[in-house]
Motif scaffolding. Structure first.
Motif, PDB file in Angstrom:
ATOM      1  N   ALA A   7       0.835  -1.205   0.000  1.00  0.00           N
ATOM      2  CA  ALA A   7       0.000   0.000   0.000  1.00  0.00           C
ATOM      3  C   ALA A   7       0.869   1.253   0.000  1.00  0.00           C
ATOM      4  O   ALA A   7       0.562   2.235  -0.683  1.00  0.00           O
ATOM      5  CB  ALA A   7      -0.948  -0.002   1.200  1.00  0.00           C
ATOM      6  N   ARG A  10       2.254   1.685  -3.437  1.00  0.00           N
ATOM      7  CA  ARG A  10       1.162   2.125  -4.310  1.00  0.00           C
ATOM      8  C   ARG A  10       0.889   3.618  -4.118  1.00  0.00           C
ATOM      9  O   ARG A  10       0.706   4.353  -5.096  1.00  0.00           O
ATOM     10  CB  ARG A  10      -0.111   1.326  -4.018  1.00  0.00           C
ATOM     11  N   ASP A  11       0.865   4.068  -2.857  1.00  0.00           N
ATOM     12  CA  ASP A  11       0.628   5.483  -2.562  1.00  0.00           C
ATOM     13  C   ASP A  11       1.702   6.386  -3.177  1.00  0.00           C
ATOM     14  O   ASP A  11       1.431   7.540  -3.499  1.00  0.00           O
ATOM     15  CB  ASP A  11       0.579   5.734  -1.051  1.00  0.00           C
ATOM     16  N   ASN A  13       3.111   5.741  -5.984  1.00  0.00           N
ATOM     17  CA  ASN A  13       3.090   5.457  -7.421  1.00  0.00           C
ATOM     18  C   ASN A  13       4.364   4.761  -7.885  1.00  0.00           C
ATOM     19  O   ASN A  13       4.878   5.028  -8.963  1.00  0.00           O
ATOM     20  CB  ASN A  13       2.859   6.738  -8.237  1.00  0.00           C
TER      21      ASN A  13
END
Length: 141
Positions: A7, A10-11, A13
């Motif tokens: 996560a 992902r945050d 990018n």
């Protein structure tokens, strides 16, 4: 320890890769700071082949995302520290055991008043010796 950094990546990018996960795992488990070369040696044991430039590139990307903090050290080597505190803060760095503690203090407002100008960025880090190291006689000259 098995951390779940998907996560977080992902945050930022950033592509979720085994190497990025491993870098974050190593630094989170370390509890202190490490050089790119130290991390590279540990990653070679895990992955077999990994280039030092790959380690540097990943560390730079994670630091740019605010997940890793660059430690300014008197020995002038480059160190990284995993910091999961997302609020504005600074660090106390033990020069002996490599422990890093969050400092929730920031004197920026006072500095801005004294500078009488516009501050666009700042870095504050306090280097010294933690209580445990002082009790053990380290850092005493």
């Amino acid at each position: 320890m098995n951390h779940h950094f998907d996560a977080l990546l992902r945050d930022l990018n950033l592509k979720i890769t085994p190497r990025r996960r491993a870098i974050l795992d190593l630094l989170a488990d370390e509890g202190g700071y490490a050089t790119p070369e130290e991390l590279w040696r540990k990653l070679k044991l895990r992955f077999g082949r990994i280039g030092l430039p790959t380690v540097y590139r990943n560390l730079d990307e994670l630091a740019a995302g605010g997940v890793l903090t660059t430690i300014l050290h008197p020995d002038r080597k480059l160190y990284y520290y995993f910091c999961d505190n997302r609020s504005h803060h600074h660090h106390f760095v033990c020069l002996s055991c490599r422990r890093v503690e969050d400092l929730e203090f920031c004197g920026l407002a006072e500095i801005e008043q004294r500078v009488k100008g516009k501050v666009v960025s700042h870095i504050m880090q306090v280097n010294g010796y933690c209580r445990d190291c002082l009790a053990a006689g380290e850092g005493v000259q």
